[in-house]
Design an enzyme around this catalytic site. Structure first.
Site, PDB file in Angstrom:
ATOM      1  N   ASP A 159       0.844  -1.208   0.000  1.00 33.85           N
ATOM      2  CA  ASP A 159       0.000   0.000   0.000  1.00 33.85           C
ATOM      3  C   ASP A 159       0.878   1.256   0.000  1.00 33.85           C
ATOM      4  O   ASP A 159       0.575   2.235  -0.679  1.00 33.85           O
ATOM      5  CB  ASP A 159      -0.914  -0.005   1.231  1.00 33.85           C
ATOM      6  CG  ASP A 159      -1.690  -1.303   1.350  1.00 33.85           C
ATOM      7  OD1 ASP A 159      -2.532  -1.559   0.492  1.00 33.85           O
ATOM      8  OD2 ASP A 159      -1.428  -2.069   2.293  1.00 33.85           O
ATOM      9  N   HIS A 187      -4.862  -3.190   6.444  1.00 31.22           N
ATOM     10  CA  HIS A 187      -4.684  -3.433   5.002  1.00 31.22           C
ATOM     11  C   HIS A 187      -6.059  -3.790   4.445  1.00 31.22           C
ATOM     12  O   HIS A 187      -6.415  -4.958   4.295  1.00 31.22           O
ATOM     13  CB  HIS A 187      -3.681  -4.575   4.780  1.00 31.22           C
ATOM     14  CG  HIS A 187      -3.588  -5.006   3.344  1.00 31.22           C
ATOM     15  ND1 HIS A 187      -3.141  -4.177   2.342  1.00 31.22           N
ATOM     16  CD2 HIS A 187      -3.899  -6.178   2.722  1.00 31.22           C
ATOM     17  CE1 HIS A 187      -3.181  -4.817   1.188  1.00 31.22           C
ATOM     18  NE2 HIS A 187      -3.637  -6.035   1.396  1.00 31.22           N
TER      19      HIS A 187
HETATM   20  P1  NAD Z   1      -2.767 -18.330  -4.427  1.00 27.58           P
HETATM   21  O1  NAD Z   1      -4.113 -18.951  -4.328  1.00 27.58           O
HETATM   22  O2  NAD Z   1      -2.139 -18.170  -5.761  1.00 27.58           O
HETATM   23  O3  NAD Z   1      -1.747 -19.155  -3.541  1.00 27.58           O
HETATM   24  C1  NAD Z   1      -2.011 -19.468  -2.214  1.00 27.58           C
HETATM   25  C2  NAD Z   1      -1.267 -20.732  -1.885  1.00 27.58           C
HETATM   26  O4  NAD Z   1      -1.436 -20.971  -0.509  1.00 27.58           O
HETATM   27  C3  NAD Z   1      -1.783 -21.962  -2.625  1.00 27.58           C
HETATM   28  O5  NAD Z   1      -0.711 -22.602  -3.295  1.00 27.58           O
HETATM   29  C4  NAD Z   1      -2.367 -22.832  -1.533  1.00 27.58           C
HETATM   30  O6  NAD Z   1      -2.205 -24.226  -1.775  1.00 27.58           O
HETATM   31  C5  NAD Z   1      -1.560 -22.371  -0.336  1.00 27.58           C
HETATM   32  N1  NAD Z   1      -2.188 -22.630   0.959  1.00 27.58           N
HETATM   33  C6  NAD Z   1      -3.505 -22.564   1.280  1.00 27.58           C
HETATM   34  N2  NAD Z   1      -3.667 -22.901   2.571  1.00 27.58           N
HETATM   35  C7  NAD Z   1      -2.442 -23.151   3.062  1.00 27.58           C
HETATM   36  C8  NAD Z   1      -1.976 -23.568   4.336  1.00 27.58           C
HETATM   37  N3  NAD Z   1      -2.802 -23.795   5.337  1.00 27.58           N
HETATM   38  N4  NAD Z   1      -0.647 -23.739   4.491  1.00 27.58           N
HETATM   39  C9  NAD Z   1       0.212 -23.549   3.474  1.00 27.58           C
HETATM   40  N5  NAD Z   1      -0.184 -23.176   2.231  1.00 27.58           N
HETATM   41  C10 NAD Z   1      -1.493 -22.979   2.057  1.00 27.58           C
HETATM   42  O7  NAD Z   1      -2.857 -16.930  -3.653  1.00 27.58           O
HETATM   43  P2  NAD Z   1      -1.824 -15.709  -3.727  1.00 27.58           P
HETATM   44  O8  NAD Z   1      -2.200 -14.829  -4.857  1.00 27.58           O
HETATM   45  O9  NAD Z   1      -0.434 -16.223  -3.639  1.00 27.58           O
HETATM   46  O10 NAD Z   1      -2.234 -14.907  -2.385  1.00 27.58           O
HETATM   47  C11 NAD Z   1      -1.962 -15.452  -1.112  1.00 27.58           C
HETATM   48  C12 NAD Z   1      -2.558 -14.569  -0.024  1.00 27.58           C
HETATM   49  O11 NAD Z   1      -1.907 -13.293  -0.006  1.00 27.58           O
HETATM   50  C13 NAD Z   1      -4.051 -14.254  -0.208  1.00 27.58           C
HETATM   51  O12 NAD Z   1      -4.697 -14.323   1.055  1.00 27.58           O
HETATM   52  C14 NAD Z   1      -4.052 -12.819  -0.719  1.00 27.58           C
HETATM   53  O13 NAD Z   1      -5.262 -12.176  -0.471  1.00 27.58           O
HETATM   54  C15 NAD Z   1      -2.898 -12.261   0.069  1.00 27.58           C
HETATM   55  N6  NAD Z   1      -2.313 -11.008  -0.421  1.00 27.58           N
HETATM   56  C16 NAD Z   1      -1.939 -10.080   0.503  1.00 27.58           C
HETATM   57  C17 NAD Z   1      -1.347  -8.903   0.097  1.00 27.58           C
HETATM   58  C18 NAD Z   1      -0.934  -7.850   1.097  1.00 27.58           C
HETATM   59  O14 NAD Z   1      -0.557  -6.742   0.670  1.00 27.58           O
HETATM   60  N7  NAD Z   1      -0.969  -8.092   2.394  1.00 27.58           N
HETATM   61  C19 NAD Z   1      -1.133  -8.664  -1.262  1.00 27.58           C
HETATM   62  C20 NAD Z   1      -1.520  -9.636  -2.190  1.00 27.58           C
HETATM   63  C21 NAD Z   1      -2.112 -10.816  -1.753  1.00 27.58           C
HETATM   64  C1  LMR Z   2      -3.825  -6.485  -2.502  1.00 23.28           C
HETATM   65  O1  LMR Z   2      -3.860  -5.447  -1.835  1.00 23.28           O
HETATM   66  O2  LMR Z   2      -3.533  -6.480  -3.714  1.00 23.28           O
HETATM   67  C2  LMR Z   2      -4.097  -7.793  -1.829  1.00 23.28           C
HETATM   68  O3  LMR Z   2      -4.457  -7.603  -0.496  1.00 23.28           O
HETATM   69  C3  LMR Z   2      -5.067  -8.635  -2.568  1.00 23.28           C
HETATM   70  C4  LMR Z   2      -6.491  -8.107  -2.417  1.00 23.28           C
HETATM   71  O4  LMR Z   2      -7.358  -8.907  -2.047  1.00 23.28           O
HETATM   72  O5  LMR Z   2      -6.725  -6.941  -2.691  1.00 23.28           O
END
Ligand code: NAD
Ligand code: LMR
Length: 328
Positions: A159, A187
């Protein structure tokens, strides 16, 4: 050669994992002379996909990559780790808010918090990325008995980077010219990117960008809604920029903060700025590369205070919603 740092990454076969692992292994996170061990944690059904990621990591022949351990066993995954990067969880889909995921993702972080406490050293630092990351961090921290609360973080650096990029574009400067940009609170769509204290080339943003209506309106809304806009455009949530946010967060926590500046990360509140103690809230922090502190004395006008209060109120309600996952 230095002794390797061990980094555990959950959700290693996911989208963020795919973009993140090569950055860690190539030295972007800890520097060009720091070897790393990777402990890659997945759930059983994703172990096949993880094997493919491991093959690719091996095929990069990274000079700094010392060891790779793919596992679906939390004890093995967090054993002796220095950094636990908790990415694994379900991302939201279009039309959802991030805290709609609490019921699905929250419980993941009880077991992971316990496993970190049982298997990593007491110096382990944990960064939660999986959404809703502030409250998931609170759950992990609360379940990690014996690990100091100061070693738990949730990611709001993406962010911060988004906000800097928007301000830079409006002012016609480079994003690296923007400093002192703090994301306050959650967030989520209530986060407050504080333009009132941010600077461009050392000058207050409000002196450089005099369009207050844009700052209070479109700027804040764009940053708050950027994740949703990416989901709408890509059909999947941010991955490369999220991985970059992870690299930037960790690097900022292990490197002294430049004089006069600060960085955004959600930490366990000590009550600073009236944010209730114990909540995981984003605020301005500084570090000498090992210990960190909340920057005190940041002036907040009435507008800023109201925005922060709204985001903190959301964190309070998220904490109440997961009370059963937080040991008394
Ligand atoms: P994705 O679905 O591509 O990958 C997630 C992975 O996590 C999958 O491979 C899945 O098998 C694995 N997984 C699920 N449960 C699990 C567990 N208990 N233990 C270990 N692995 C597990 O998703 P992504 O795009 O990589 O996003 C992951 C997370 O990050 C989401 O919750 C998303 O919203 C979050 N995110 C946060 C931010 C931030 O700024 N904080 C930014 C982007 C995404
Ligand atoms: C983001 O900010 O891109 C992540 O937290 C994914 C979302 O759900 O927006």
């Amino acid at each position: 050669m230095k002794a390797p740092i061990t980094v555990s990454v959950t959700g290693a076969a996911g989208q963020i994992g795919y973009a993140l692992l090569t950055r860690i292994a190539s030295g972007s996170m800890f520097g060009p002379d720091q070897p790393v061990n990777l402990r890659l944690i997945e759930i059983e059904p994703a172990m096949g996909a993880l094997e493919g990621t491991v093959m690719e990591l091996k095929d990069c022949a990274f000079p700094l990559l010392n060891e790779i351990v793919p596992t679906c066993d939390l004890a093995e995954g967090f054993s002796g780790t220095d950094w636990a990067l908790l990415v694994g969880s379900v991302p939201r889909k279009a039309g959802m808010e991030r805290n709609d995921l609490l019921g699905i993702n929250g419980k993941i972080f009880t077991g992971q918090g316990q496993a970190i406490a049982a298997n990593a050293g007491s110096g382990v630092r944990t960064l939660v990325v999986g959404n809703p990351c502030n409250t998931n961090c609170l759950i992990a921290m609360s379940n990690a008995a014996g690990i100091p609360k100061e070693q738990f973080f949730a990611m709001t650096r993406l962010d911060e980077n988004r906000a800097k990029s928007q301000l830079a574009a409006k002012a016609g400067v480079h994003s690296s010219d923007v400093t002192n940009l703090c994301i306050w609170g959650n967030h989520s769509a209530t986060q407050y990117p504080d333009f009132t204290n941010a600077k461009i080339k050392g000058q207050l943003v409000t002196d450089v960008i005099t369009d207050r209506e844009w700052l209070e309106g479109e700027f804040i809304a764009t940053v708050q809604q950027r994740g949703a806009a990416i989901i709408k455009a890509r059909g999947a949530s941010s991955a490369a920029s999220a991985a970059n946010g992870v690299v930037d967060t960790v690097r900022s926590l292990v490197t002294p903060t430049p004089d006069g500046d600060w960085t955004s990360v959600a930490v366990c509140s000590d009550g600073s700025y009236g944010i209730p103690e114990g909540l995981t809230a984003s605020m301005p922090i500084r570090t000498d590369g090992s210990t960190w502190e909340v920057v005190q004395g940041v002036e907040l006008d009435e507008f800023s205070r109201a925005k922060i209060e709204a985001s903190v109120a959301e964190l309070v309600s998220e904490r109440a919603a997961v009370a059963d996952l937080i040991p008394a």
